[in-house]
Design an enzyme around this catalytic site. Structure first.
Site, PDB file in Angstrom:
ATOM      1  N   LYS A 120       0.816  -1.217   0.000  1.00  0.00           N
ATOM      2  CA  LYS A 120       0.000   0.000   0.000  1.00  0.00           C
ATOM      3  C   LYS A 120       0.841   1.254   0.000  1.00  0.00           C
ATOM      4  CE  LYS A 120      -4.487  -1.527   1.573  1.00  0.00           C
ATOM      5  NZ  LYS A 120      -5.610  -1.325   2.490  1.00  0.00           N
ATOM      6  N   LYS A 202      -5.371 -11.321  -7.632  1.00  0.00           N
ATOM      7  CA  LYS A 202      -6.628 -11.527  -6.917  1.00  0.00           C
ATOM      8  C   LYS A 202      -7.682 -10.486  -7.339  1.00  0.00           C
ATOM      9  CE  LYS A 202      -8.303 -11.013  -2.250  1.00  0.00           C
ATOM     10  NZ  LYS A 202      -8.036 -10.798  -0.851  1.00  0.00           N
ATOM     11  N   LYS A 205     -11.644  -5.159  -4.993  1.00  0.00           N
ATOM     12  CA  LYS A 205     -12.599  -4.071  -5.143  1.00  0.00           C
ATOM     13  C   LYS A 205     -11.924  -2.733  -5.328  1.00  0.00           C
ATOM     14  CE  LYS A 205     -13.870  -4.549  -0.201  1.00  0.00           C
ATOM     15  NZ  LYS A 205     -12.669  -4.268   0.535  1.00  0.00           N
TER      16      LYS A 205
END
Ligand code: TRP
Length: 337
Positions: A120, A202, A205
């Protein structure tokens, strides 16, 4: 639930959370939501981890909407809000309170090793804030406040459950048995749903719209997205995640939703092409999601009902959380009346 916990001491506690940070995807549904009904005989808490979403910039109006939407999705997916505690993390101040204490029992070194933090901070290089760094500590607080035994999560969260265990053990070894040590519960690898456009990644969202199917997608969107899903050029329907990740991902979705073994799913399509595979997946996805969407629409349009459910459940959670928090405050020496 509180009474049940007293009567039958051995009931397990299950805790999980989902961030209301984007559209809930078919991957979230297959990998997480759908499995939550497995824990029928436990005391289960499912939270909308709204505090966690603030570690990256959110649009406030969207965040509010998504939080309510996620609550309705939990219920629409079959979780009874009277049997399970479905609530919003920020409605229970004990999460943030325990997080502060646990921050003081967590080392910079161990937090720097978290792969999600590294990922991140690369992705949001302009906003590497302290919250992003201490994200796992808040997650540990979520889990430990409820004396959780089992934490159903995707494989990407395993490291966070491990650091939670380390923090809990460290605290316990200093102050006695304050926290239950939780175990992760990770569904089988076959249930990992990949991105439609980059099937080695993966399904997420936080990626662009066309790479995932959202639980609330309309049939036309589902059809369009699956039509565009990446496959390969050899034309053979075969499960081979390494060499044929796109086709294998579609087969996984199909077999999971139709409750078939992989062999059954593959042989049901023998002699057919990718068009037929995509059509079969489209039908299975629509059949699975339609009843959920119907229930969702009823729940989300009754705002008062939804709010009263959330309020009631936040109170139930707060009651349980306070018990642990008070104990922690006492153990570390905070002055109390
Ligand atoms: N970090 C989790 C995720 O992004 C969400 C989460 C927050 C969570 N708190 C939790 C999961 C507690 C399990 C338990 O997927």
């Amino acid at each position: 639930m509180e009474n049940q916990a007293n009567n039958t001491e051995k009931r397990k506690v299950v805790f999980s959370g989902i961030q209301p940070s984007g559209n809930i995807t078919l991957g979230n549904y297959i990998g997480a939501l759908r499995n939550f009904s497995l824990f029928d005989d436990a005391d289960c808490l499912y939270c909308m981890a709204d505090l966690h979403t603030l570690t990256v910039r959110q649009n406030p109006a969207d965040l509010r909407k998504r939080t309510a939407s996620l609550a309705a999705i939990y219920v629409a997916c079959g979780l009874d809000p009277d049997k399970n505690i479905i609530y919003c993390q920020s409605h229970v101040p004990a999460h943030a309170e325990l997080a502060w204490i646990l921050n003081c029992f967590t080392y910079m070194g161990e937090l720097s090793r978290m792969t999600q933090f590294k990922d991140k901070s690369q992705k949001h290089a302009d906003n590497i804030n302290a919250g992003l760094f201490t994200y796992p500590v808040l997650m540990a607080s979520d889990i430990l406040l409820y004396q959780t035994n089992l934490v159903p999560v995707g494989g990407d969260q395993k490291q966070h459950v491990e650091i939670c265990r380390d923090i809990a053990q460290r605290f316990n070894s200093l102050y006695g048995d304050v926290f239950t040590i939780p175990d992760p519960y990770i569904p089988k690898a076959t249930a990992k749903i990949m991105s439609l456009s980059e099937p080695t990644k993966k399904m997420s969202k936080s990626d662009p719209e066309d790479t995932f199917i959202a639980v609330l997608d309309k049939p036309d969107d589902i059809r369009r997205k699956l039509k565009r899903a990446v496959t390969d050029s050899d034309g053979e329907i075969r499960y081979d995640p390494e060499n044929k990740p796109g086709v294998s991902n579609l087969l996984t979705i199909l077999s999971v939703l139709k409750k078939q073994s992989m062999e059954e799913a593959v042989s049901s399509l023998s002699g057919l092409g990718y068009g037929a595979l995509k059509e079969a997946v489209t039908e299975a996805v629509i059949a699975e999601l339609s009843p959920i969407q119907e229930r969702y629409n009823a729940i989300i349009s009754d705002k008062e009902g939804l709010n009263s459910m959330l309020k009631r459940n936040a109170e139930r959670a707060q009651y349980l959380a306070q018990k642990t928090l008070r104990k922690v405050y006492k153990k570390v020496g905070l002055y109390q009346f």
